[in-house]
Motif scaffolding. Sequence first.
Motif, PDB file in Angstrom:
ATOM      1  N   SER A  26       1.772   6.600  -4.479  1.00 27.50           N
ATOM      2  CA  SER A  26       1.621   5.281  -3.861  1.00 27.50           C
ATOM      3  C   SER A  26       0.201   4.752  -4.074  1.00 27.50           C
ATOM      4  CB  SER A  26       1.905   5.367  -2.356  1.00 27.50           C
ATOM      5  OG  SER A  26       0.859   6.072  -1.701  1.00 27.50           O
ATOM      6  N   VAL A  27       0.023   3.490  -3.723  1.00 27.85           N
ATOM      7  CA  VAL A  27      -1.313   2.895  -3.767  1.00 27.85           C
ATOM      8  C   VAL A  27      -2.239   3.689  -2.839  1.00 27.85           C
ATOM      9  CG1 VAL A  27      -2.677   0.825  -3.265  1.00 27.85           C
ATOM     10  CG2 VAL A  27      -0.444   0.603  -4.365  1.00 27.85           C
ATOM     11  N   LEU A  28      -1.731   4.071  -1.657  1.00 22.04           N
ATOM     12  CA  LEU A  28      -2.536   4.863  -0.735  1.00 22.04           C
ATOM     13  C   LEU A  28      -2.922   6.213  -1.342  1.00 22.04           C
ATOM     14  CD1 LEU A  28      -0.828   4.145   2.707  1.00 22.04           C
ATOM     15  CD2 LEU A  28      -3.102   3.414   1.953  1.00 22.04           C
ATOM     16  N   ASP A  29      -1.993   6.832  -2.073  1.00 19.71           N
ATOM     17  CA  ASP A  29      -2.316   8.089  -2.750  1.00 19.71           C
ATOM     18  C   ASP A  29      -3.461   7.881  -3.741  1.00 19.71           C
ATOM     19  OD1 ASP A  29      -0.274   9.490  -1.429  1.00 19.71           O
ATOM     20  OD2 ASP A  29       1.173   9.110  -3.034  1.00 19.71           O
ATOM     21  N   ALA A  31      -8.015   2.309 -11.459  1.00 17.09           N
ATOM     22  CA  ALA A  31      -7.236   2.047 -10.247  1.00 17.09           C
ATOM     23  C   ALA A  31      -6.984   0.548 -10.089  1.00 17.09           C
ATOM     24  CB  ALA A  31      -7.957   2.604  -9.019  1.00 17.09           C
ATOM     25  N   ALA A  32      -8.019  -0.253 -10.279  1.00 14.22           N
ATOM     26  CA  ALA A  32      -7.869  -1.706 -10.162  1.00 14.22           C
ATOM     27  C   ALA A  32      -6.876  -2.220 -11.196  1.00 14.22           C
ATOM     28  CB  ALA A  32      -9.218  -2.401 -10.318  1.00 14.22           C
ATOM     29  N   ALA A  33      -6.956  -1.707 -12.415  1.00 11.20           N
ATOM     30  CA  ALA A  33      -6.032  -2.133 -13.473  1.00 11.20           C
ATOM     31  C   ALA A  33      -4.600  -1.734 -13.136  1.00 11.20           C
ATOM     32  CB  ALA A  33      -6.450  -1.530 -14.816  1.00 11.20           C
ATOM     33  N   ALA A  34      -4.410  -0.550 -12.596  1.00 12.37           N
ATOM     34  CA  ALA A  34      -3.062  -0.094 -12.227  1.00 12.37           C
ATOM     35  C   ALA A  34      -2.490  -0.945 -11.101  1.00 12.37           C
ATOM     36  CB  ALA A  34      -3.098   1.376 -11.818  1.00 12.37           C
ATOM     37  N   ILE A  35      -3.315  -1.289 -10.139  1.00  7.11           N
ATOM     38  CA  ILE A  35      -2.858  -2.128  -9.020  1.00  7.11           C
ATOM     39  C   ILE A  35      -2.518  -3.525  -9.517  1.00  7.11           C
ATOM     40  CG2 ILE A  35      -3.594  -3.216  -6.856  1.00  7.11           C
ATOM     41  CD1 ILE A  35      -5.250  -0.558  -6.398  1.00  7.11           C
ATOM     42  N   ARG A  36      -3.378  -4.081 -10.372  1.00  4.27           N
ATOM     43  CA  ARG A  36      -3.085  -5.414 -10.935  1.00  4.27           C
ATOM     44  C   ARG A  36      -1.813  -5.378 -11.775  1.00  4.27           C
ATOM     45  NH1 ARG A  36      -8.617  -5.439 -11.822  1.00  4.27           N
ATOM     46  NH2 ARG A  36      -8.274  -4.962 -14.002  1.00  4.27           N
ATOM     47  N   PHE A  95       0.825  -1.205   0.000  1.00  2.00           N
ATOM     48  CA  PHE A  95       0.000   0.000   0.000  1.00  2.00           C
ATOM     49  C   PHE A  95       0.862   1.260   0.000  1.00  2.00           C
ATOM     50  CE2 PHE A  95      -3.479  -2.785   1.359  1.00  2.00           C
ATOM     51  CZ  PHE A  95      -4.530  -2.260   0.632  1.00  2.00           C
ATOM     52  N   ALA A  96       1.999   1.196   0.668  1.00  2.00           N
ATOM     53  CA  ALA A  96       2.880   2.369   0.751  1.00  2.00           C
ATOM     54  C   ALA A  96       3.798   2.500  -0.458  1.00  2.00           C
ATOM     55  CB  ALA A  96       3.712   2.293   2.027  1.00  2.00           C
ATOM     56  N   SER A  97       3.912   1.441  -1.250  1.00  2.00           N
ATOM     57  CA  SER A  97       4.830   1.474  -2.390  1.00  2.00           C
ATOM     58  C   SER A  97       4.263   2.289  -3.534  1.00  2.00           C
ATOM     59  CB  SER A  97       5.159   0.053  -2.853  1.00  2.00           C
ATOM     60  OG  SER A  97       4.025  -0.552  -3.420  1.00  2.00           O
ATOM     61  N   GLU A  98       5.170   2.732  -4.396  1.00  2.00           N
ATOM     62  CA  GLU A  98       4.762   3.543  -5.543  1.00  2.00           C
ATOM     63  C   GLU A  98       4.092   2.680  -6.597  1.00  2.00           C
ATOM     64  OE1 GLU A  98       8.037   5.820  -7.071  1.00  2.00           O
ATOM     65  OE2 GLU A  98       7.769   7.361  -5.535  1.00  2.00           O
ATOM     66  N   ILE A  99       2.972   3.188  -7.068  1.00  2.00           N
ATOM     67  CA  ILE A  99       2.276   2.534  -8.166  1.00  2.00           C
ATOM     68  C   ILE A  99       2.712   3.180  -9.472  1.00  2.00           C
ATOM     69  CG2 ILE A  99       0.185   3.964  -8.158  1.00  2.00           C
ATOM     70  CD1 ILE A  99      -1.256   1.131  -8.416  1.00  2.00           C
ATOM     71  N   GLU A 100       3.151   4.426  -9.361  1.00  2.20           N
ATOM     72  CA  GLU A 100       3.770   5.164 -10.455  1.00  2.20           C
ATOM     73  C   GLU A 100       4.662   6.214  -9.804  1.00  2.20           C
ATOM     74  OE1 GLU A 100       0.377   8.436 -11.528  1.00  2.20           O
ATOM     75  OE2 GLU A 100       0.090   6.429 -12.325  1.00  2.20           O
ATOM     76  N   VAL A 118     -20.708  16.926   2.012  1.00  2.00           N
ATOM     77  CA  VAL A 118     -20.348  15.685   1.341  1.00  2.00           C
ATOM     78  C   VAL A 118     -19.063  15.852   0.535  1.00  2.00           C
ATOM     79  CG1 VAL A 118     -21.076  14.059  -0.431  1.00  2.00           C
ATOM     80  CG2 VAL A 118     -22.702  14.878   1.242  1.00  2.00           C
ATOM     81  N   ALA A 119     -18.915  16.956  -0.159  1.00  2.00           N
ATOM     82  CA  ALA A 119     -17.802  17.149  -1.077  1.00  2.00           C
ATOM     83  C   ALA A 119     -16.579  17.673  -0.330  1.00  2.00           C
ATOM     84  CB  ALA A 119     -18.209  18.101  -2.196  1.00  2.00           C
ATOM     85  N   ARG A 120     -16.007  16.836   0.520  1.00  2.00           N
ATOM     86  CA  ARG A 120     -14.847  17.262   1.294  1.00  2.00           C
ATOM     87  C   ARG A 120     -13.565  16.932   0.534  1.00  2.00           C
ATOM     88  NH1 ARG A 120     -16.260  12.364   3.854  1.00  2.00           N
ATOM     89  NH2 ARG A 120     -14.512  10.964   4.064  1.00  2.00           N
ATOM     90  N   PRO A 121     -12.483  17.599   0.874  1.00  2.00           N
ATOM     91  CA  PRO A 121     -11.225  17.353   0.175  1.00  2.00           C
ATOM     92  C   PRO A 121     -10.602  16.009   0.570  1.00  2.00           C
ATOM     93  CG  PRO A 121     -10.885  18.906   1.958  1.00  2.00           C
ATOM     94  CD  PRO A 121     -12.376  18.645   1.878  1.00  2.00           C
ATOM     95  N   ARG A 122      -9.632  15.633  -0.193  1.00  2.00           N
ATOM     96  CA  ARG A 122      -8.882  14.400   0.067  1.00  2.00           C
ATOM     97  C   ARG A 122      -8.235  14.491   1.433  1.00  2.00           C
ATOM     98  NH1 ARG A 122      -3.287  13.169  -1.189  1.00  2.00           N
ATOM     99  NH2 ARG A 122      -3.089  10.936  -1.026  1.00  2.00           N
ATOM    100  N   ARG A 123      -8.256  13.391   2.175  1.00  2.00           N
ATOM    101  CA  ARG A 123      -7.633  13.364   3.497  1.00  2.00           C
ATOM    102  C   ARG A 123      -6.323  12.601   3.407  1.00  2.00           C
ATOM    103  NH1 ARG A 123     -11.831  11.414   7.819  1.00  2.00           N
ATOM    104  NH2 ARG A 123     -11.900   9.609   6.480  1.00  2.00           N
ATOM    105  N   ASP A 124      -5.266  13.237   3.871  1.00  2.00           N
ATOM    106  CA  ASP A 124      -3.958  12.592   3.879  1.00  2.00           C
ATOM    107  C   ASP A 124      -3.779  11.794   5.169  1.00  2.00           C
ATOM    108  OD1 ASP A 124      -3.067  13.585   1.405  1.00  2.00           O
ATOM    109  OD2 ASP A 124      -2.587  15.507   2.329  1.00  2.00           O
ATOM    110  N   ALA A 125      -2.762  10.986   5.193  1.00  2.00           N
ATOM    111  CA  ALA A 125      -2.355  10.223   6.372  1.00  2.00           C
ATOM    112  C   ALA A 125      -3.399   9.222   6.844  1.00  2.00           C
ATOM    113  CB  ALA A 125      -1.960  11.162   7.513  1.00  2.00           C
ATOM    114  N   LEU A 126      -4.190   8.723   5.940  1.00  2.00           N
ATOM    115  CA  LEU A 126      -5.125   7.668   6.294  1.00  2.00           C
ATOM    116  C   LEU A 126      -4.494   6.322   5.984  1.00  2.00           C
ATOM    117  CD1 LEU A 126      -8.532   8.938   4.891  1.00  2.00           C
ATOM    118  CD2 LEU A 126      -7.747   8.959   7.247  1.00  2.00           C
ATOM    119  N   MET A 127      -4.935   5.323   6.678  1.00  2.00           N
ATOM    120  CA  MET A 127      -4.483   3.968   6.401  1.00  2.00           C
ATOM    121  C   MET A 127      -5.507   3.308   5.474  1.00  2.00           C
ATOM    122  SD  MET A 127      -3.016   2.908  10.108  1.00  2.00           S
ATOM    123  CE  MET A 127      -2.223   1.461   9.434  1.00  2.00           C
ATOM    124  N   ALA A 128      -5.094   2.217   4.876  1.00  2.00           N
ATOM    125  CA  ALA A 128      -5.945   1.539   3.892  1.00  2.00           C
ATOM    126  C   ALA A 128      -7.347   1.234   4.415  1.00  2.00           C
ATOM    127  CB  ALA A 128      -5.259   0.275   3.395  1.00  2.00           C
TER     128      ALA A 128
END
Length: 152
Positions: free
Chosen positions: A51-54, A137-142, A42-47, A82-92
């Motif tokens: 990261s996957v978390l990003d 996202a699923a395709a990138a993770i796979r 999850f912490a590794s770079e997908i690109e 409802v339309a809140r911004p992205r939250r950083d530092a969350l876990m999967a």
Amino acid sequence: MSEQTEDATQARDDRVAALRERLDRSRSALLEALASLTERDFASEIEEGRSVLDLLGELAPAELADAAAVAADTSGVRDEAVARPRRDALMAPQMVHDLAGARRRTLLALDAIEAAGGDTGDPLAALNAVAEREEQAAAAIRARFGDGSGDS
């Protein structure tokens, strides 16, 4: 109700049903792609620089924003909470929880589209984008992790 109105209503209902199925498939594919990932994965770079978390952290806020916009277009009432911004530092697990909440709002927006009738614009386009983002996202993770075995 005229035959044309009935046909338009049926066509809209068919499009909503198809979108519900697509959303279900896209979420299932995403969760399946995530199922075997380790904390390190999850912490590794997908690109480069992402990261996957990003990637996951971008999905729920985007879906919430799309659902809020569709709900506002359908009902005329904007739900800014409802339309809140992205939250950083969350876990999967927290991000998956946010995705579940976002999906609830999306399904409520689809309910509103069905209840409102009529065809003002194409409110389904924004919600199709939700499924498209999840599919990508699923395709990138796979692509990064293969079968999801956690080998990195």
